[in-house]
Design a protein around this motif. Structure first.
Motif, PDB file in Angstrom:
ATOM      1  N   TYR A   1       0.842  -1.197   0.000  1.00  0.00           N
ATOM      2  CA  TYR A   1       0.000   0.000   0.000  1.00  0.00           C
ATOM      3  C   TYR A   1       0.876   1.246   0.000  1.00  0.00           C
ATOM      4  N   ASP A   2       0.270   2.362  -0.335  1.00  0.00           N
ATOM      5  CA  ASP A   2       0.885   3.680  -0.213  1.00  0.00           C
ATOM      6  C   ASP A   2       0.013   4.540   0.688  1.00  0.00           C
ATOM      7  N   ILE A   3       0.633   5.358   1.526  1.00  0.00           N
ATOM      8  CA  ILE A   3      -0.108   6.337   2.322  1.00  0.00           C
ATOM      9  C   ILE A   3      -0.396   7.537   1.421  1.00  0.00           C
ATOM     10  N   ILE A   4      -1.668   7.860   1.240  1.00  0.00           N
ATOM     11  CA  ILE A   4      -2.003   8.960   0.334  1.00  0.00           C
ATOM     12  C   ILE A   4      -2.569  10.177   1.065  1.00  0.00           C
ATOM     13  N   ALA A   5      -2.943  10.016   2.342  1.00  0.00           N
ATOM     14  CA  ALA A   5      -3.461  11.166   3.098  1.00  0.00           C
ATOM     15  C   ALA A   5      -3.374  10.872   4.587  1.00  0.00           C
ATOM     16  N   GLU A   6      -3.297  11.958   5.366  1.00  0.00           N
ATOM     17  CA  GLU A   6      -3.333  11.866   6.822  1.00  0.00           C
ATOM     18  C   GLU A   6      -4.362  12.862   7.347  1.00  0.00           C
ATOM     19  N   TYR A   7      -5.097  12.446   8.381  1.00  0.00           N
ATOM     20  CA  TYR A   7      -6.134  13.287   8.980  1.00  0.00           C
ATOM     21  C   TYR A   7      -5.909  13.336  10.484  1.00  0.00           C
ATOM     22  N   PRO A   8      -6.343  14.408  11.140  1.00  0.00           N
ATOM     23  CA  PRO A   8      -6.191  14.465  12.605  1.00  0.00           C
ATOM     24  C   PRO A   8      -7.152  13.498  13.298  1.00  0.00           C
ATOM     25  N   HIS A   9      -6.726  13.023  14.438  1.00  0.00           N
ATOM     26  CA  HIS A   9      -7.562  12.171  15.286  1.00  0.00           C
ATOM     27  C   HIS A   9      -7.336  12.586  16.729  1.00  0.00           C
ATOM     28  N   ASN A  10      -8.390  12.586  17.520  1.00  0.00           N
ATOM     29  CA  ASN A  10      -8.280  12.986  18.921  1.00  0.00           C
ATOM     30  C   ASN A  10      -7.478  11.936  19.695  1.00  0.00           C
ATOM     31  N   PRO A  11      -6.289  12.287  20.190  1.00  0.00           N
ATOM     32  CA  PRO A  11      -5.460  11.304  20.886  1.00  0.00           C
ATOM     33  C   PRO A  11      -6.015  10.884  22.244  1.00  0.00           C
TER      34      PRO A  11
ATOM     35  N   VAL B   1      -6.920   3.737   8.476  1.00  0.00           N
ATOM     36  CA  VAL B   1      -6.435   3.014   9.658  1.00  0.00           C
ATOM     37  C   VAL B   1      -6.058   4.022  10.731  1.00  0.00           C
ATOM     38  N   THR B   2      -6.278   3.627  11.972  1.00  0.00           N
ATOM     39  CA  THR B   2      -5.856   4.433  13.117  1.00  0.00           C
ATOM     40  C   THR B   2      -5.597   3.486  14.282  1.00  0.00           C
ATOM     41  N   GLY B   3      -5.435   4.057  15.485  1.00  0.00           N
ATOM     42  CA  GLY B   3      -5.155   3.223  16.638  1.00  0.00           C
ATOM     43  C   GLY B   3      -5.637   3.870  17.920  1.00  0.00           C
ATOM     44  N   LYS B   4      -5.453   3.158  19.008  1.00  0.00           N
ATOM     45  CA  LYS B   4      -5.883   3.636  20.326  1.00  0.00           C
ATOM     46  C   LYS B   4      -5.019   4.833  20.743  1.00  0.00           C
ATOM     47  N   ASN B   5      -5.674   5.974  20.955  1.00  0.00           N
ATOM     48  CA  ASN B   5      -4.997   7.211  21.365  1.00  0.00           C
ATOM     49  C   ASN B   5      -4.019   7.740  20.312  1.00  0.00           C
ATOM     50  N   TRP B   6      -4.231   7.373  19.064  1.00  0.00           N
ATOM     51  CA  TRP B   6      -3.372   7.899  18.009  1.00  0.00           C
ATOM     52  C   TRP B   6      -3.802   9.319  17.649  1.00  0.00           C
ATOM     53  N   PRO B   7      -2.868  10.178  17.254  1.00  0.00           N
ATOM     54  CA  PRO B   7      -3.211  11.547  16.840  1.00  0.00           C
ATOM     55  C   PRO B   7      -3.552  11.647  15.354  1.00  0.00           C
ATOM     56  N   LYS B   8      -3.476  10.533  14.644  1.00  0.00           N
ATOM     57  CA  LYS B   8      -3.696  10.565  13.203  1.00  0.00           C
ATOM     58  C   LYS B   8      -4.572   9.423  12.724  1.00  0.00           C
ATOM     59  N   ILE B   9      -5.239   9.675  11.612  1.00  0.00           N
ATOM     60  CA  ILE B   9      -5.908   8.653  10.799  1.00  0.00           C
ATOM     61  C   ILE B   9      -5.184   8.650   9.463  1.00  0.00           C
ATOM     62  N   TYR B  10      -4.847   7.462   8.976  1.00  0.00           N
ATOM     63  CA  TYR B  10      -4.133   7.347   7.711  1.00  0.00           C
ATOM     64  C   TYR B  10      -5.053   6.788   6.628  1.00  0.00           C
ATOM     65  N   GLU B  11      -4.973   7.355   5.448  1.00  0.00           N
ATOM     66  CA  GLU B  11      -5.663   6.786   4.294  1.00  0.00           C
ATOM     67  C   GLU B  11      -4.623   6.112   3.417  1.00  0.00           C
ATOM     68  N   VAL B  12      -4.825   4.841   3.128  1.00  0.00           N
ATOM     69  CA  VAL B  12      -3.856   4.101   2.314  1.00  0.00           C
ATOM     70  C   VAL B  12      -4.533   3.543   1.084  1.00  0.00           C
ATOM     71  N   LYS B  13      -3.758   3.445   0.027  1.00  0.00           N
ATOM     72  CA  LYS B  13      -4.241   2.920  -1.255  1.00  0.00           C
ATOM     73  C   LYS B  13      -3.470   1.656  -1.577  1.00  0.00           C
ATOM     74  N   PHE B  14      -4.189   0.597  -1.932  1.00  0.00           N
ATOM     75  CA  PHE B  14      -3.531  -0.654  -2.269  1.00  0.00           C
ATOM     76  C   PHE B  14      -2.787  -0.534  -3.591  1.00  0.00           C
ATOM     77  N   LYS B  15      -1.604  -1.125  -3.647  1.00  0.00           N
ATOM     78  CA  LYS B  15      -0.822  -1.111  -4.881  1.00  0.00           C
ATOM     79  C   LYS B  15      -1.318  -2.198  -5.839  1.00  0.00           C
TER      80      LYS B  15
END
Length: 340
Positions: free
Chosen positions: A116-126, A326-340
């Motif tokens: 995959y490639d990371i194509i965007a990042e968004y804020p997430h409440n940590p 994708v994101t995680g517990k207490n992460w400050p970001k949400i990642y958008e990924v695109k499959f290769k």
């Protein structure tokens, strides 16, 4: 003297018999241990050592409340992953020897590595301890855990300000969630029940009890027909949305060389279940018909950037069109990924 000789002979025969029993069990144990890491596939035959077969009138295997004399890895009897079994060896003199063992059953085909490639990042409440994660349009629906901080909320992707949020009771540790029509379903970890909310207002509408077989709630998704639930084991359960206290069927999860437990947050997309594995920076792509892992995504680099403790691990999957969030517990970001 004659009596002493007879007693000695009996004692010798008993000693020889005990030694023979130990030899039989040691041979079987050595074989089982050698096969634990190698594992079996469905259809494989158990190659019981000849020494064991020569001294056995019959051999059966117990697994749970089932018993079989068929020494073949049959999907009607075994599940994918680890199977805790007991071998029963009935000797030709009628004595029965027993031995516990673990039979690992793996998927026949190697899982694909999904790039995959990371194509965007968004804020997430940590502050949000993510347990359930979905997106509809541009709206994120999220279930957050921890006693005293659990909630169900929704917000716009790119913002961290809730549109609306509903707090859970203090004694509730919220878990996975999913959307069905105009409702949101949310699990609890140890309260043995789930909640159903109105999707628009997140007002609590009702509760449902877990089936007795399910001890804990972990991940939840919906395939258009069934609620799909994980409970932290290797099992994934399919529930009737009209009666979530009823299990329709279940699968166990395993790859080609590895069995998986601690299956966590789930997402159903285009015929497959995507699953986080708790404490591991990977996402599995699972065939819902068999439980076989057909693909794996490695998020080690993303997880390293966001994991500052053992708690805030990768945990959050949603699909935005063809791309994955994708994101995680207490992460400050949400990642958008695109499959290769």
């Amino acid at each position: 003297m004659k009596k002493y000789f007879i007693l000695s002979a009996v004692a010798f025969m008993m000693l020889m018999s005990c030694n023979k029993d130990k030899e039989i069990l040691n041979n079987l144990n050595d074989y089982n241990i050698s096969m634990e890491s190698k594992g079996y596939h469905f259809g494989d035959k158990l190659n019981i050592p000849q020494e064991v077969l020569n001294n056995a009138e019959s051999i059966t295997i117990n697994f749970g409340d089932k018993e079989t004399s068929n020494l073949v890895i049959d999907p009607k009897f075994f599940t994918l992953g680890d199977n805790a079994v007991t071998f029963n060896i009935k000797k030709k003199d009628g004595q029965v020897l027993t031995q516990d063992a673990t039979i690992n059953v793996f998927a026949k085909n190697p899982e694909a590595t999904i790039a995959y490639d990371i194509i965007a990042e968004y804020p997430h409440n940590p502050q949000n301890f993510v347990q359930g994660f979905q997106i509809e349009g541009n709206t994120i629906y999220e279930s957050d855990g921890q006693n005293g901080a659990s909630q169900i909320l929704k917000y716009t992707l790119g913002s961290t300000t809730p549109i609306v949020a509903t707090k859970n009771p203090e004694d509730v540790f919220a878990e996975g969630s999913t959307i069905i029509g105009d409702k949101v379903y949310q699990l609890t970890w140890k309260n043995k029940k789930g909640f159903i909310y109105d999707k628009a207002s997140l007002k609590l509408l009702s509760e449902f009890a877990y089936p007795d077989e399910i001890g804990e709630g972990w991940g939840l998704t919906y395939d258009g027909q069934y609620l799909i639930l994980s409970d932290g084991t290797k099992s994934i359960y399919f529930l009737d949305p009209k009666n979530p206290s009823k299990i329709v069927r279940e699968i166990a999860v395993a790859g080609n060389t590895e069995s998986y437990d601690q299956i966590n947050e789930l997402e159903y997309y285009k015929g497959y279940i995507y699953a986080n594995v708790w404490m591991k920076p990977i996402i599995l792509k699972i065939d819902p018909k068999t439980g076989e892992v057909v693909g794996k995504m490695d998020f080690t680099n993303i997880a390293k950037e966001n994991t500052t403790s053992t708690d805030n691990v990768l945990n959050g999957i949603a699909f935005k069109g063809e791309n994955m969030l994708v994101t995680g517990k207490n992460w400050p970001k949400i990642y958008e990924v695109k499959f290769k």
